[in-house]
Design a protein around this motif. Structure first.
Motif, PDB file in Angstrom:
ATOM      1  N   VAL A  24       1.015  -1.145   0.047  1.00  0.00           N
ATOM      2  CA  VAL A  24      -0.072   0.079  -0.038  1.00  0.00           C
ATOM      3  C   VAL A  24       0.984   1.256  -0.078  1.00  0.00           C
ATOM      4  O   VAL A  24       1.747   1.617   0.816  1.00  0.00           O
ATOM      5  N   VAL A  25       0.531   1.953  -1.050  1.00  0.00           N
ATOM      6  CA  VAL A  25       1.475   3.369  -1.124  1.00  0.00           C
ATOM      7  C   VAL A  25       0.905   4.499  -0.122  1.00  0.00           C
ATOM      8  O   VAL A  25      -0.279   4.685   0.088  1.00  0.00           O
ATOM      9  N   ALA A  26       1.839   4.594   0.795  1.00  0.00           N
ATOM     10  CA  ALA A  26       1.616   5.956   1.495  1.00  0.00           C
ATOM     11  C   ALA A  26       0.933   7.206   0.858  1.00  0.00           C
ATOM     12  O   ALA A  26       1.273   7.602  -0.384  1.00  0.00           O
ATOM     13  N   PRO A  27      -0.161   7.734   1.328  1.00  0.00           N
ATOM     14  CA  PRO A  27      -0.603   8.957   0.766  1.00  0.00           C
ATOM     15  C   PRO A  27       0.453  10.248   0.706  1.00  0.00           C
ATOM     16  O   PRO A  27       1.203  10.205   1.490  1.00  0.00           O
ATOM     17  N   VAL A  28       0.211  10.777  -0.523  1.00  0.00           N
ATOM     18  CA  VAL A  28       1.190  12.056  -0.881  1.00  0.00           C
ATOM     19  C   VAL A  28       0.573  13.362  -0.325  1.00  0.00           C
ATOM     20  O   VAL A  28      -0.419  13.505  -0.799  1.00  0.00           O
ATOM     21  N   GLU A  29       1.385  13.756   0.451  1.00  0.00           N
ATOM     22  CA  GLU A  29       1.107  15.036   1.099  1.00  0.00           C
ATOM     23  C   GLU A  29       1.334  16.268  -0.031  1.00  0.00           C
ATOM     24  O   GLU A  29       2.577  16.384  -0.567  1.00  0.00           O
ATOM     25  N   VAL A  30       0.409  16.909  -0.298  1.00  0.00           N
ATOM     26  CA  VAL A  30       0.475  18.133  -1.244  1.00  0.00           C
ATOM     27  C   VAL A  30       0.995  19.286  -0.509  1.00  0.00           C
ATOM     28  O   VAL A  30       0.127  19.839   0.236  1.00  0.00           O
ATOM     29  N   SER A  31       2.141  20.048  -0.798  1.00  0.00           N
ATOM     30  CA  SER A  31       2.684  21.294  -0.106  1.00  0.00           C
ATOM     31  C   SER A  31       1.794  22.514  -0.648  1.00  0.00           C
ATOM     32  O   SER A  31       1.372  22.358  -1.808  1.00  0.00           O
ATOM     33  N   LYS A  32       1.302  23.191   0.278  1.00  0.00           N
ATOM     34  CA  LYS A  32       0.490  24.339   0.243  1.00  0.00           C
ATOM     35  C   LYS A  32       1.442  25.452  -0.084  1.00  0.00           C
ATOM     36  O   LYS A  32       2.371  25.500   0.691  1.00  0.00           O
ATOM     37  N   GLU A  33       1.483  26.300  -1.179  1.00  0.00           N
ATOM     38  CA  GLU A  33       2.137  27.584  -1.415  1.00  0.00           C
ATOM     39  C   GLU A  33       1.554  28.758  -0.553  1.00  0.00           C
ATOM     40  O   GLU A  33       0.566  28.979  -0.481  1.00  0.00           O
ATOM     41  N   VAL A  34       2.663  29.183   0.400  1.00  0.00           N
ATOM     42  CA  VAL A  34       2.489  30.346   1.337  1.00  0.00           C
ATOM     43  C   VAL A  34       2.596  31.465   0.668  1.00  0.00           C
ATOM     44  O   VAL A  34       3.779  31.717   0.417  1.00  0.00           O
ATOM     45  N   VAL A  35       1.751  32.496   0.514  1.00  0.00           N
ATOM     46  CA  VAL A  35       1.917  33.670  -0.010  1.00  0.00           C
ATOM     47  C   VAL A  35       2.087  34.763   1.075  1.00  0.00           C
ATOM     48  O   VAL A  35       0.876  34.889   1.787  1.00  0.00           O
ATOM     49  N   VAL A  36       3.083  35.444   1.265  1.00  0.00           N
ATOM     50  CA  VAL A  36       3.403  36.495   2.053  1.00  0.00           C
ATOM     51  C   VAL A  36       3.017  37.701   1.467  1.00  0.00           C
ATOM     52  O   VAL A  36       3.460  38.287   0.482  1.00  0.00           O
ATOM     53  N   VAL A  37       2.111  38.444   1.881  1.00  0.00           N
ATOM     54  CA  VAL A  37       1.557  39.840   1.630  1.00  0.00           C
ATOM     55  C   VAL A  37       2.379  40.876   2.443  1.00  0.00           C
ATOM     56  O   VAL A  37       1.962  41.177   3.673  1.00  0.00           O
ATOM     57  N   ALA A  38       3.207  41.580   1.769  1.00  0.00           N
ATOM     58  CA  ALA A  38       3.947  42.697   2.375  1.00  0.00           C
ATOM     59  C   ALA A  38       3.196  44.009   2.441  1.00  0.00           C
ATOM     60  O   ALA A  38       2.498  44.243   1.555  1.00  0.00           O
ATOM     61  N   ASP A  39       3.272  44.686   3.709  1.00  0.00           N
ATOM     62  CA  ASP A  39       2.498  45.853   3.891  1.00  0.00           C
ATOM     63  C   ASP A  39       3.180  47.098   3.066  1.00  0.00           C
ATOM     64  O   ASP A  39       4.344  47.050   3.174  1.00  0.00           O
ATOM     65  N   VAL A  40       2.430  48.026   2.598  1.00  0.00           N
ATOM     66  CA  VAL A  40       3.065  48.839   1.924  1.00  0.00           C
ATOM     67  C   VAL A  40       3.738  49.673   2.965  1.00  0.00           C
ATOM     68  O   VAL A  40       3.029  50.640   3.804  1.00  0.00           O
ATOM     69  N   VAL A  41       4.966  50.329   2.727  1.00  0.00           N
ATOM     70  CA  VAL A  41       5.809  51.143   3.660  1.00  0.00           C
ATOM     71  C   VAL A  41       5.754  52.306   3.399  1.00  0.00           C
ATOM     72  O   VAL A  41       6.345  52.878   1.849  1.00  0.00           O
ATOM     73  N   GLU A  42       5.073  53.380   3.759  1.00  0.00           N
ATOM     74  CA  GLU A  42       5.131  54.878   3.312  1.00  0.00           C
ATOM     75  C   GLU A  42       6.452  55.633   3.780  1.00  0.00           C
ATOM     76  O   GLU A  42       6.641  55.599   4.954  1.00  0.00           O
ATOM     77  N   GLU A  43       7.179  56.219   2.758  1.00  0.00           N
ATOM     78  CA  GLU A  43       8.329  56.891   3.246  1.00  0.00           C
ATOM     79  C   GLU A  43       7.792  58.277   3.754  1.00  0.00           C
ATOM     80  O   GLU A  43       7.416  59.008   3.322  1.00  0.00           O
ATOM     81  N   VAL A  44       8.271  58.539   4.922  1.00  0.00           N
ATOM     82  CA  VAL A  44       7.965  60.141   5.572  1.00  0.00           C
ATOM     83  C   VAL A  44       9.112  60.762   5.511  1.00  0.00           C
ATOM     84  O   VAL A  44      10.225  60.347   6.090  1.00  0.00           O
ATOM     85  N   VAL A  45       8.929  61.855   4.946  1.00  0.00           N
ATOM     86  CA  VAL A  45       9.957  62.990   4.686  1.00  0.00           C
ATOM     87  C   VAL A  45       9.840  63.789   5.819  1.00  0.00           C
ATOM     88  O   VAL A  45       8.867  64.712   6.027  1.00  0.00           O
TER      89      VAL A  45
END
Length: 366
Positions: A24-45
Motif C-alpha cells: 500500500v503506497v503511503a498518501p502523498v502530501e501536497v505542499s501548500k504555497e504560502v503567499v506573504v503579503v507585505a504591507d506598503v511602507v510609506e516614506e515619511v519625509v
C-alpha cells in the motif's frame, strides 16, 4: 494430510495479506504555497527645521587721483573777482578711501535684515585743514528689513543715514510681475513706495515722495547681462526748501523720472578649485535724470543745472577670489572708472576722466 493442506493454505493467506499491506503506497502530501503579503511602507519625509543664516562682509577700497585733478577753472560770475582753480573732479573724492562693512541675517523663513556701513576718509596730504590726511569725511549707514508675504510679494522698510548726516526712511511693497530665468527679459519688479527725507538738524528742510520703482533684468548675447531701475517720483518739498526753477520763481512740487541702466560682463581668465581670476566690465547710465524744472542760482539768477542730467560711466577691473574655507572667501583687485565726474548737464556733458582704484575684502557665511 488434510490438516497439513489446511495449515499451508492458512499460511499462504496470511502471507498474501501481509504482502498486500506492505504494497500500500503511503498518501502523498501536497505542499501548500504560502503567499506573504507585505504591507506598503510609506516614506515619511521629515523637513529640516529652519535655522537662521547670514553673512558678514568687509571691504577696503582706495580711490586714486582722478585724471585732470586740479585743472578745473571756476569762473566767478559776481563782480571782478578773479577766477579760482579748484579740485572739483569726482566731487572732491580724489585720493579717498572707503571702509565698507555689510551683513545680512535670514531671521525667519520670511523675514530678513540687511545692513551696510560705509566710512570715508581722506588720503591726500595738504596744509589745508579741509584736506588733512586721514580726515573723516563721514559715514553712510543703510538698514533694510524685508518680509516675504508669498512668492511674489515682499514688504521692505529702509533707513539711511547719509554722509552729510541727513536721514531718510522708505517703505516699499515689491511685486514680482514677471520672471523668466535665462531670458532676454528675466525679471520685472513693480515697487510702489513712500519716502521721507530730513536734514541733518532734523529741522524744517524735508522731502516727501510718492513713487513707483520698476526694476528689470535680463540676458544678452555674448554673455552680457543687463539690469536697472526706472524711478517715477512725485516730490513734495517743505516751504523753506523750495526749488529755484527760475531767476525769480520757486516751487515746492516736482515730478522726476530717474533711469538706471547697466551692462555687465565677466571674462574668466584662470580658475582652480579654490581660485578664480576674472576680468570684469560694467557700464551704463548711473543715472539719467529727467526733472520737471531746471535749477537756478537765487543770488545771480543764472542757470546752474539743466532739467535733464546724466552720468555715463565704464568700469574695468581684474579681480581674484579665493575660497579659504567653505564659509570664508577672500577677494581683491585693481581697476579704473571712466565717467563725466564734473559736468552732468545733458546739453554740455563733457570731460570724461579716469580714476583708478584698488580693493580687498572678505566674506563669512554662517
Amino acid at each position: 494430510m488434510k490438516k497439513l493442506a489446511l495449515l499451508l493454505g492458512s499460511l499462504l493467506v496470511v502471507g498474501a495479506t501481509a504482502s498486500a499491506k506492505e504494497a500500500v503506497v503511503a498518501p502523498v502530501e501536497v505542499s501548500k504555497e504560502v503567499v506573504v503579503v507585505a504591507d506598503v511602507v510609506e516614506e515619511v519625509v521629515v523637513e529640516e527645521a529652519f535655522r537662521p543664516s547670514g553673512y558678514i562682509g568687509l571691504e577696503y577700497r582706495a580711490y586714486g587721483e582722478t585724471e585732470g585733478h586740479g585743472d578745473k577753472i571756476v569762473r566767478n560770475p559776481i563782480g571782478n573777482l578773479p577766477d579760482t582753480n579748484q579740485d572739483t573732479w569726482n566731487r572732491g573724492a580724489n585720493n579717498r578711501a572707503r571702509l565698507q562693512t555689510s551683513f545680512g541675517i535670514q531671521m525667519t523663513e520670511n523675514s530678513k535684515l540687511e545692513g551696510r556701513i560705509r566710512d570715508y576718509t581722506n588720503l591726500e596730504s595738504s596744509s589745508s585743514t579741509e584736506k588733512k590726511l586721514g580726515k573723516d569725511y563721514g559715514t553712510e549707514t543703510r538698514l533694510r528689513y524685508s518680509y516675504k508675504h508669498n512668492d511674489v510679494l515682499t514688504s521692505r522698510l529702509q533707513y539711511r543715514d547719509e554722509e552729510n548726516d541727513s536721514q531718510n526712511f522708505e517703505y516699499m511693497l515689491r511685486y514680482t510681475a514677471y520672471q523668466n530665468k535665462g531670458g532676454l527679459l528675466s525679471k520685472i519688479v513693480l515697487a510702489p513706495s513712500l519716502y521721507h527725507s530730513m536734514a541733518a538738524d532734523n529741522g524744517g528742510d524735508y522731502l516727501n515722495t510718492i513713487g513707483l520703482d520698476i526694476e528689470y533684468a535680463g540676458n544678452l548675447p555674448l554673455g552680457f547681462t543687463w539690469d536697472g531701475t526706472l524711478y517715477l517720483d512725485q516730490n513734495f518739498y517743505n516751504k523753506s526748501d523750495k526749488i529755484q526753477k527760475g531767476a525769480n520763481s520757486t516751487t515746492d512740487k516736482e515730478f522726476v523720472v530717474t533711469w538706471e541702466m547697466y551692462l555687465y560682463r565677466t571674462f574668466a581668465l584662470y580658475s582652480t578649485d579654490n581660485y578664480n581670476l576674472d576680468f570684469n566690465f560694467a557700464g551704463g547710465y548711473d543715472p539719467y535724470v529727467f526733472s520737471q524744472y531746471a535749477r537756478y542760482n537765487k543770488e545771480t539768477g543764472l542757470k546752474t543745472s539743466d532739467k535733464d542730467t546724466y552720468s555715463l560711466y565704464t568700469a574695468l577691473d581684474v579681480t581674484i577670489n579665493y575660497q579659504l574655507t567653505p564659509a570664508v572667501s577672500l577677494n581683491g583687485g585693481v581697476g579704473a572708472e571712466y565717467r563725466n565726474w564734473d559736468n552732468e548737464n545733458q546739453s554740455s556733458a563733457n570731460d570724461w576722466r579716469w580714476q583708478p582704484y584698488a580693493f580687498a575684502g572678505m566674506k563669512v557665511n554662517f
